[in-house]
Design a protein around this motif. Structure first.
Motif, PDB file in Angstrom:
ATOM      1  N   SER A 196    -107.359 -12.965  35.032  1.00 36.09           N
ATOM      2  CA  SER A 196    -106.315 -13.056  34.013  1.00 36.09           C
ATOM      3  C   SER A 196    -104.992 -13.433  34.646  1.00 36.09           C
ATOM      4  O   SER A 196    -104.805 -13.307  35.865  1.00 36.09           O
ATOM      5  CB  SER A 196    -106.175 -11.726  33.260  1.00 36.09           C
ATOM      6  N   ALA A 197    -104.068 -13.878  33.810  1.00 36.26           N
ATOM      7  CA  ALA A 197    -102.743 -14.279  34.273  1.00 36.26           C
ATOM      8  C   ALA A 197    -102.036 -13.147  34.994  1.00 36.26           C
ATOM      9  O   ALA A 197    -101.214 -13.395  35.888  1.00 36.26           O
ATOM     10  CB  ALA A 197    -101.900 -14.764  33.097  1.00 36.26           C
ATOM     11  N   SER A 198    -102.345 -11.905  34.649  1.00 38.57           N
ATOM     12  CA  SER A 198    -101.681 -10.768  35.285  1.00 38.57           C
ATOM     13  C   SER A 198    -101.960 -10.706  36.789  1.00 38.57           C
ATOM     14  O   SER A 198    -101.227 -10.061  37.524  1.00 38.57           O
ATOM     15  CB  SER A 198    -102.106  -9.458  34.614  1.00 38.57           C
ATOM     16  N   GLN A 199    -102.991 -11.411  37.258  1.00 39.04           N
ATOM     17  CA  GLN A 199    -103.293 -11.476  38.687  1.00 39.04           C
ATOM     18  C   GLN A 199    -102.397 -12.498  39.402  1.00 39.04           C
ATOM     19  O   GLN A 199    -102.378 -12.537  40.624  1.00 39.04           O
ATOM     20  CB  GLN A 199    -104.760 -11.843  38.897  1.00 39.04           C
ATOM     21  N   GLY A 200    -101.695 -13.333  38.621  1.00 39.01           N
ATOM     22  CA  GLY A 200    -100.778 -14.314  39.185  1.00 39.01           C
ATOM     23  C   GLY A 200    -101.482 -15.476  39.858  1.00 39.01           C
ATOM     24  O   GLY A 200    -102.699 -15.631  39.774  1.00 39.01           O
ATOM     25  N   ASP A 226    -104.409 -15.545  29.458  1.00 36.80           N
ATOM     26  CA  ASP A 226    -105.295 -16.381  30.280  1.00 36.80           C
ATOM     27  C   ASP A 226    -106.500 -15.599  30.799  1.00 36.80           C
ATOM     28  O   ASP A 226    -106.860 -15.693  31.976  1.00 36.80           O
ATOM     29  CB  ASP A 226    -104.541 -17.008  31.452  1.00 36.80           C
ATOM     30  N   ILE A 227    -107.137 -14.831  29.934  1.00 35.91           N
ATOM     31  CA  ILE A 227    -108.293 -14.024  30.337  1.00 35.91           C
ATOM     32  C   ILE A 227    -109.551 -14.878  30.263  1.00 35.91           C
ATOM     33  O   ILE A 227    -109.858 -15.454  29.223  1.00 35.91           O
ATOM     34  CB  ILE A 227    -108.442 -12.784  29.442  1.00 35.91           C
ATOM     35  N   VAL A 228    -110.272 -14.958  31.374  1.00 39.58           N
ATOM     36  CA  VAL A 228    -111.546 -15.668  31.449  1.00 39.58           C
ATOM     37  C   VAL A 228    -112.552 -14.694  32.031  1.00 39.58           C
ATOM     38  O   VAL A 228    -112.306 -14.077  33.068  1.00 39.58           O
ATOM     39  CB  VAL A 228    -111.450 -16.934  32.320  1.00 39.58           C
ATOM     40  N   GLN A 229    -113.685 -14.542  31.360  1.00 38.90           N
ATOM     41  CA  GLN A 229    -114.731 -13.648  31.835  1.00 38.90           C
ATOM     42  C   GLN A 229    -116.076 -14.349  31.717  1.00 38.90           C
ATOM     43  O   GLN A 229    -116.368 -14.971  30.693  1.00 38.90           O
ATOM     44  CB  GLN A 229    -114.728 -12.362  31.031  1.00 38.90           C
ATOM     45  N   VAL A 255    -113.143 -16.558  26.630  1.00 37.08           N
ATOM     46  CA  VAL A 255    -111.764 -16.931  26.937  1.00 37.08           C
ATOM     47  C   VAL A 255    -110.834 -16.360  25.873  1.00 37.08           C
ATOM     48  O   VAL A 255    -111.064 -16.531  24.678  1.00 37.08           O
ATOM     49  CB  VAL A 255    -111.597 -18.476  26.986  1.00 37.08           C
ATOM     50  N   GLU A 256    -109.789 -15.713  26.334  1.00 40.40           N
ATOM     51  CA  GLU A 256    -108.685 -15.272  25.491  1.00 40.40           C
ATOM     52  C   GLU A 256    -107.458 -15.995  26.022  1.00 40.40           C
ATOM     53  O   GLU A 256    -107.054 -15.770  27.178  1.00 40.40           O
ATOM     54  CB  GLU A 256    -108.510 -13.760  25.570  1.00 40.40           C
TER      55      GLU A 256
END
Length: 143
Positions: free
Chosen positions: A106-110, A59-62, A54-55
């Motif tokens: 990630s948040a960039s995906q909305g 909001d990056i989750v992998q 998590v970053e």
């Protein structure tokens, strides 16, 4: 874990507001963001066959499959809504391509992937759609 894990065993399709993502990488060796990952957790099975990274910024989750054990790691992401005093499920990821596969959001995906700032986030990681080795963790999404 504040979520009812029994519900996870029955529900593998995502509830309203979420989606199921599939593997997006061919390597379980995950390159960390410039400052490193804010949080890293593994499944509680003997082989620790799944790891979630998590970053908070972005909001990056992998989640990655890290063991050739024939099962896939999944991660469930929720947040605590202090107004309604309840946990709200956002999404689930599954690294279903075998050892070395990863799935990320990630948040960039909305939408469901953009986690609310200032909220407590719950991340539950487990194997093979049955939460026998579920590991739940929370953090304050403050950056």
């Amino acid at each position: 874990m504040r979520h009812k894990l029994a519900a996870l065993a029955v529900t593998t399709v995502i509830v309203a507001g979420g989606s199921l993502a599939s593997a997006t990488s061919a390597s379980a060796t995950v390159d960390p963001p410039a400052g490193g990952w804010d949080h890293t957790w593994t499944t509680t099975d003997a082989k620790q066959g799944g790891t979630v990274y998590v970053e908070e910024h972005g909001d990056i989750v992998q989640v990655c499959d890290t063991a050739a054990d024939g099962v896939s790691p999944l991660v469930d992401v929720s947040y605590f809504n202090s107004t309604t005093n309840e946990w709200i499920h956002r999404y689930q990821l599954k690294a279903g391509g075998g050892v070395g596969s990863c799935a990320s959001a990630s948040a960039s995906q909305g939408g469901a992937y953009d986690l609310p700032e200032g909220a407590e986030i719950e991340v539950v990681v487990w194997l093979n759609e049955v939460p026998d080795h579920a590991s739940g963790h929370t953090y304050l999404n403050d950056h």
